[in-house]
Motif scaffolding. Structure first.
Motif, PDB file in Angstrom:
ATOM      1  N   GLY A   1      26.431   8.305   4.004  1.00 13.18           N
ATOM      2  CA  GLY A   1      27.347   8.535   5.054  1.00 13.18           C
ATOM      3  C   GLY A   1      26.817  10.127   4.894  1.00 13.18           C
ATOM      4  N   GLU A   2      26.982  10.213   6.258  1.00 12.10           N
ATOM      5  CA  GLU A   2      27.076  11.999   6.466  1.00 12.10           C
ATOM      6  C   GLU A   2      28.148  12.720   7.183  1.00 12.10           C
ATOM      7  OE1 GLU A   2      22.677   9.985   6.934  1.00 12.10           O
ATOM      8  OE2 GLU A   2      24.328   9.753   7.582  1.00 12.10           O
ATOM      9  N   ALA A   3      28.883  11.869   7.494  1.00 13.40           N
ATOM     10  CA  ALA A   3      30.624  12.373   7.425  1.00 13.40           C
ATOM     11  C   ALA A   3      31.667  10.955   7.367  1.00 13.40           C
ATOM     12  CB  ALA A   3      30.292  13.023   8.323  1.00 13.40           C
ATOM     13  N   GLY A   4      32.908  11.321   7.023  1.00 14.29           N
ATOM     14  CA  GLY A   4      33.772  10.509   7.728  1.00 14.29           C
ATOM     15  C   GLY A   4      35.330  10.627   8.237  1.00 14.29           C
ATOM     16  N   LEU A   5      36.104   9.511   8.708  1.00 17.93           N
ATOM     17  CA  LEU A   5      37.100  10.380   9.503  1.00 17.93           C
ATOM     18  C   LEU A   5      37.799   9.796   8.513  1.00 17.93           C
ATOM     19  CD1 LEU A   5      39.979   8.988  11.070  1.00 17.93           C
ATOM     20  CD2 LEU A   5      38.320  10.729  12.146  1.00 17.93           C
ATOM     21  N   LEU A   6      39.101  10.914   8.125  1.00 21.06           N
ATOM     22  CA  LEU A   6      39.467  10.907   6.665  1.00 21.06           C
ATOM     23  C   LEU A   6      40.877  11.680   8.117  1.00 21.06           C
ATOM     24  CD1 LEU A   6      37.659  12.953   3.746  1.00 21.06           C
ATOM     25  CD2 LEU A   6      38.176  10.190   4.213  1.00 21.06           C
ATOM     26  N   THR A   7      41.536  10.964   7.010  1.00 24.66           N
ATOM     27  CA  THR A   7      43.981  10.760   7.766  1.00 24.66           C
ATOM     28  C   THR A   7      44.096  11.430   5.839  1.00 24.66           C
ATOM     29  OG1 THR A   7      44.087   8.877   6.562  1.00 24.66           O
ATOM     30  CG2 THR A   7      43.805   9.001   8.788  1.00 24.66           C
ATOM     31  N   GLU A   8      45.279  11.875   5.709  1.00 23.31           N
ATOM     32  CA  GLU A   8      45.785  12.484   4.975  1.00 23.31           C
ATOM     33  C   GLU A   8      46.731  11.476   3.839  1.00 23.31           C
ATOM     34  OE1 GLU A   8      45.718  15.242   3.957  1.00 23.31           O
ATOM     35  OE2 GLU A   8      45.802  17.227   5.346  1.00 23.31           O
ATOM     36  N   PRO A   9      46.350  11.316   2.514  1.00 22.55           N
ATOM     37  CA  PRO A   9      46.200  13.083   1.587  1.00 22.55           C
ATOM     38  C   PRO A   9      44.947  12.828   1.125  1.00 22.55           C
ATOM     39  CG  PRO A   9      46.717  11.742   0.056  1.00 22.55           C
ATOM     40  CD  PRO A   9      46.861  10.637   1.964  1.00 22.55           C
ATOM     41  N   PHE A  10      43.899  12.326   2.136  1.00 22.84           N
ATOM     42  CA  PHE A  10      42.599  12.082   1.732  1.00 22.84           C
ATOM     43  C   PHE A  10      41.761  13.553   2.306  1.00 22.84           C
ATOM     44  CE2 PHE A  10      43.447   7.992   2.238  1.00 22.84           C
ATOM     45  CZ  PHE A  10      43.992   7.722   0.322  1.00 22.84           C
ATOM     46  N   ILE A  11      42.092  14.130   3.349  1.00 18.98           N
ATOM     47  CA  ILE A  11      41.946  15.000   3.712  1.00 18.98           C
ATOM     48  C   ILE A  11      42.160  16.662   2.945  1.00 18.98           C
ATOM     49  CG2 ILE A  11      41.777  17.245   5.881  1.00 18.98           C
ATOM     50  CD1 ILE A  11      42.462  14.705   7.396  1.00 18.98           C
ATOM     51  N   THR A  12      43.328  16.319   2.848  1.00 20.22           N
ATOM     52  CA  THR A  12      43.278  17.632   1.878  1.00 20.22           C
ATOM     53  C   THR A  12      42.788  17.102   0.658  1.00 20.22           C
ATOM     54  OG1 THR A  12      45.489  17.775   2.843  1.00 20.22           O
ATOM     55  CG2 THR A  12      45.142  18.822   0.835  1.00 20.22           C
ATOM     56  N   ALA A  13      43.084  16.171  -0.261  1.00 16.00           N
ATOM     57  CA  ALA A  13      42.402  16.067  -1.269  1.00 16.00           C
ATOM     58  C   ALA A  13      40.590  15.886  -1.579  1.00 16.00           C
ATOM     59  CB  ALA A  13      41.976  14.350  -1.518  1.00 16.00           C
TER      60      ALA A  13
ATOM     61  N   GLN B   1      38.555  18.109   1.216  1.00 19.88           N
ATOM     62  CA  GLN B   1      38.998  19.303   0.975  1.00 19.88           C
ATOM     63  C   GLN B   1      38.599  20.066  -0.645  1.00 19.88           C
ATOM     64  OE1 GLN B   1      41.344  20.343   3.320  1.00 19.88           O
ATOM     65  NE2 GLN B   1      40.033  20.687   5.152  1.00 19.88           N
ATOM     66  N   SER B   2      40.130  19.964  -1.844  1.00 19.01           N
ATOM     67  CA  SER B   2      40.609  20.691  -2.824  1.00 19.01           C
ATOM     68  C   SER B   2      39.548  20.195  -3.894  1.00 19.01           C
ATOM     69  CB  SER B   2      41.401  20.612  -3.076  1.00 19.01           C
ATOM     70  OG  SER B   2      42.101  21.334  -4.502  1.00 19.01           O
ATOM     71  N   ALA B   3      39.274  18.869  -3.681  1.00 21.90           N
ATOM     72  CA  ALA B   3      38.276  18.746  -4.836  1.00 21.90           C
ATOM     73  C   ALA B   3      36.667  19.071  -4.643  1.00 21.90           C
ATOM     74  CB  ALA B   3      39.000  16.436  -5.002  1.00 21.90           C
ATOM     75  N   SER B   4      36.190  18.670  -3.152  1.00 19.83           N
ATOM     76  CA  SER B   4      35.534  18.043  -3.310  1.00 19.83           C
ATOM     77  C   SER B   4      34.876  19.446  -2.162  1.00 19.83           C
ATOM     78  CB  SER B   4      34.725  17.268  -3.219  1.00 19.83           C
ATOM     79  OG  SER B   4      34.999  15.690  -3.692  1.00 19.83           O
ATOM     80  N   GLY B   5      35.192  20.637  -1.745  1.00 27.14           N
ATOM     81  CA  GLY B   5      35.051  21.139  -0.871  1.00 27.14           C
ATOM     82  C   GLY B   5      34.756  20.963   0.302  1.00 27.14           C
TER      83      GLY B   5
ATOM     84  N   GLY C   1      35.087  10.268   0.388  1.00 24.97           N
ATOM     85  CA  GLY C   1      34.674  11.329   0.157  1.00 24.97           C
ATOM     86  C   GLY C   1      33.478  11.387  -0.819  1.00 24.97           C
ATOM     87  N   ALA C   2      33.284  10.752  -2.077  1.00 26.44           N
ATOM     88  CA  ALA C   2      32.203  10.187  -3.003  1.00 26.44           C
ATOM     89  C   ALA C   2      31.308   9.130  -1.884  1.00 26.44           C
ATOM     90  CB  ALA C   2      33.194   8.895  -4.002  1.00 26.44           C
ATOM     91  N   ALA C   3      31.825   8.176  -2.061  1.00 26.86           N
ATOM     92  CA  ALA C   3      30.494   8.066  -0.723  1.00 26.86           C
ATOM     93  C   ALA C   3      29.426   9.174  -0.447  1.00 26.86           C
ATOM     94  CB  ALA C   3      31.262   6.552  -0.186  1.00 26.86           C
ATOM     95  N   ILE C   4      30.669   9.728   0.486  1.00 25.85           N
ATOM     96  CA  ILE C   4      29.290  10.364   1.511  1.00 25.85           C
ATOM     97  C   ILE C   4      28.677  11.317   0.461  1.00 25.85           C
ATOM     98  CG2 ILE C   4      29.838  13.033   3.158  1.00 25.85           C
ATOM     99  CD1 ILE C   4      32.535  11.243   3.950  1.00 25.85           C
ATOM    100  N   LYS C   5      29.025  11.929  -0.472  1.00 25.45           N
ATOM    101  CA  LYS C   5      28.660  12.730  -1.726  1.00 25.45           C
ATOM    102  C   LYS C   5      27.554  12.023  -1.898  1.00 25.45           C
ATOM    103  CE  LYS C   5      30.666  15.676  -4.395  1.00 25.45           C
ATOM    104  NZ  LYS C   5      31.727  15.682  -5.751  1.00 25.45           N
TER     105      LYS C   5
ATOM    106  N   GLY D   1      30.648  20.971   2.003  1.00 29.84           N
ATOM    107  CA  GLY D   1      30.662  22.073   2.718  1.00 29.84           C
ATOM    108  C   GLY D   1      29.166  22.566   3.329  1.00 29.84           C
ATOM    109  N   ASP D   2      28.524  21.783   2.140  1.00 31.39           N
ATOM    110  CA  ASP D   2      27.279  22.630   2.590  1.00 31.39           C
ATOM    111  C   ASP D   2      25.891  21.668   3.760  1.00 31.39           C
ATOM    112  OD1 ASP D   2      27.061  19.703   1.277  1.00 31.39           O
ATOM    113  OD2 ASP D   2      25.654  21.088  -0.654  1.00 31.39           O
ATOM    114  N   SER D   3      26.575  20.475   4.785  1.00 33.71           N
ATOM    115  CA  SER D   3      25.779  19.877   5.330  1.00 33.71           C
ATOM    116  C   SER D   3      25.658  20.960   6.703  1.00 33.71           C
ATOM    117  CB  SER D   3      26.754  19.181   6.485  1.00 33.71           C
ATOM    118  OG  SER D   3      27.138  18.113   7.260  1.00 33.71           O
ATOM    119  N   PRO D   4      24.893  20.564   6.919  1.00 34.03           N
ATOM    120  CA  PRO D   4      23.856  21.185   7.529  1.00 34.03           C
ATOM    121  C   PRO D   4      24.746  20.355   9.426  1.00 34.03           C
ATOM    122  CG  PRO D   4      22.448  18.913   7.352  1.00 34.03           C
ATOM    123  CD  PRO D   4      24.037  19.451   6.515  1.00 34.03           C
ATOM    124  N   LEU D   5      25.868  19.220   9.243  1.00 37.52           N
ATOM    125  CA  LEU D   5      26.030  19.135  10.070  1.00 37.52           C
ATOM    126  C   LEU D   5      27.745  20.265  10.596  1.00 37.52           C
ATOM    127  CD1 LEU D   5      26.999  15.326  10.337  1.00 37.52           C
ATOM    128  CD2 LEU D   5      24.664  16.129  11.079  1.00 37.52           C
TER     129      LEU D   5
END
Length: 328
Positions: free
Chosen positions: A194-206, A208-212, A186-190, A133-137
């Motif tokens: 990496g600065e970004a990741g290509l995610l599919t469901e349910p990881f997109i929703t997860a 968003q919910s758990a890590s913003g 998600g944890a790897a990006i945090k 959520g706080d990424s400058p990208l």
């Protein structure tokens, strides 16, 4: 449903590591004797990922569609379509789920594979480039020189990102791709891998919910709108040796695909039974569609796009890869 409602519906500790829960393959040997329906083989092992894409396999079992055809189907967990290829070649699996990019890459190297049924087609927001959520990208163009995590290199994930890079005036080589399993992404990006990741469901929703996390881009737009994702495959040899068994599988899975397409509640009820997607999450994740028939024109789009982006060295006529559907 608004994004706020969607995220509030999911517990902060949503499980993102998918795992099979009680649907592993049986060690029971395949029955080669003909049954009353004349099947050459009545018990088969079918490889599947424990993800929403494969829901029709489990629906067909639970609703008795396979049983109606005289089939006993034992699902076996796999790690990916490419990884399952040696298993269907060795006979450890009769049929397996596969993604179409992996399939056409294998066909281009001379592998004798037949696509026997459709499985899953992407919809909007099912393959998203995600950032914290706080990424400058702010745009895809900002990915230049950055590391993008994908679950597999030179596959559907990198192809999806490449199409978005092109729209932004960039090339695939303008970013660095690195492999990371979806549950760990998600944890790897945090942690800065990496600065970004290509995610599919349910990881997109997860995420968003758990890590913003937030969406940087929906890759299933433009060239990849309504992109065919996954199907069911067998070897040419198996398809020729067991035509009645193949036809029975095709009929049952098509019936289950139609059910999945017409009643989302069936999917929501089934997901917690073979994945760790809980019922609450299943009710809000974004899903694609479940085509009931293989369509050569739609699948040709995959092969043509792969050729355009250099994933294939030569054109593939998709019709030659599709097993003829049952006429009975």
């Amino acid at each position: 449903m608004t994004r706020k409602l969607r995220c509030n519906a999911i517990a902060l500790g949503v499980a993102v590591a998918l795992a099979l829960t009680g649907c592993s393959g049986s060690d029971k040997p395949a029955d080669s004797s003909a049954d009353s329906k004349g099947l050459e083989k009545t018990t088969i092992k079918v490889g599947a990922l424990p993800v929403p894409d494969a829901v029709s396999l489990y629906l067909a079992n639970e609703k008795g569609f396979f049983k109606e055809e005289g089939l006993t189907v034992n699902p076996v967990i796999i790690t990916g379509g490419a990884a399952a290829l040696p298993q269907i070649e060795s006979g450890a699996l009769d049929i397996s789920m596969t993604n179409y990019v992996s399939t056409f890459l294998a066909v281009s190297t001379g592998k004798k594979i037949k696509l026997i049924a459709d499985c899953y087609q992407a919809g909007p927001n099912t393959f998203n480039i995600m950032v914290p959520g706080d990424s400058p990208l702010k745009t895809v163009a900002d990915l230049k020189g950055k590391t993008v995590l994908v679950n597999n290199l030179h596959n559907i994930s990198t192809l999806a990102v490449a199409t978005q890079l092109k729209v932004a005036g960039l090339k695939e080589t303008d970013v660095k791709f690195a492999e990371k399993p979806l549950p760990e992404m998600g944890a790897a990006i945090k942690s800065g891998q990496g600065e970004a990741g290509l995610l599919t469901e349910p990881f997109i929703t997860a995420t968003q919910s758990a890590s913003g996390f937030r969406k940087l881009a929906d890759t299933m737009t433009g060239q990849m709108e309504n992109f065919p994702i996954a199907g069911w495959m067998a070897t040419e040899e198996w398809s020729s040796k067991y035509p009645k068994t193949l036809a029975a599988f095709q009929r049952a899975i098509s019936k289950a695909q139609q059910l999945a397409s017409s009643d989302r509640k069936q999917i929501e009820t089934m997901l917690p039974k073979y994945t760790k997607i809980d019922a609450k999450t299943a009710s809000v994740i974004t899903l694609g569609t479940y085509p009931s028939e293989l369509n050569a024109d739609r699948l040709q789009k995959v092969a043509d796009l792969m050729l355009e982006y250099g994933y294939l060295k030569g054109a593939i006529d998709v019709k030659s890869v599709i097993a003829a559907p049952s006429s009975s």
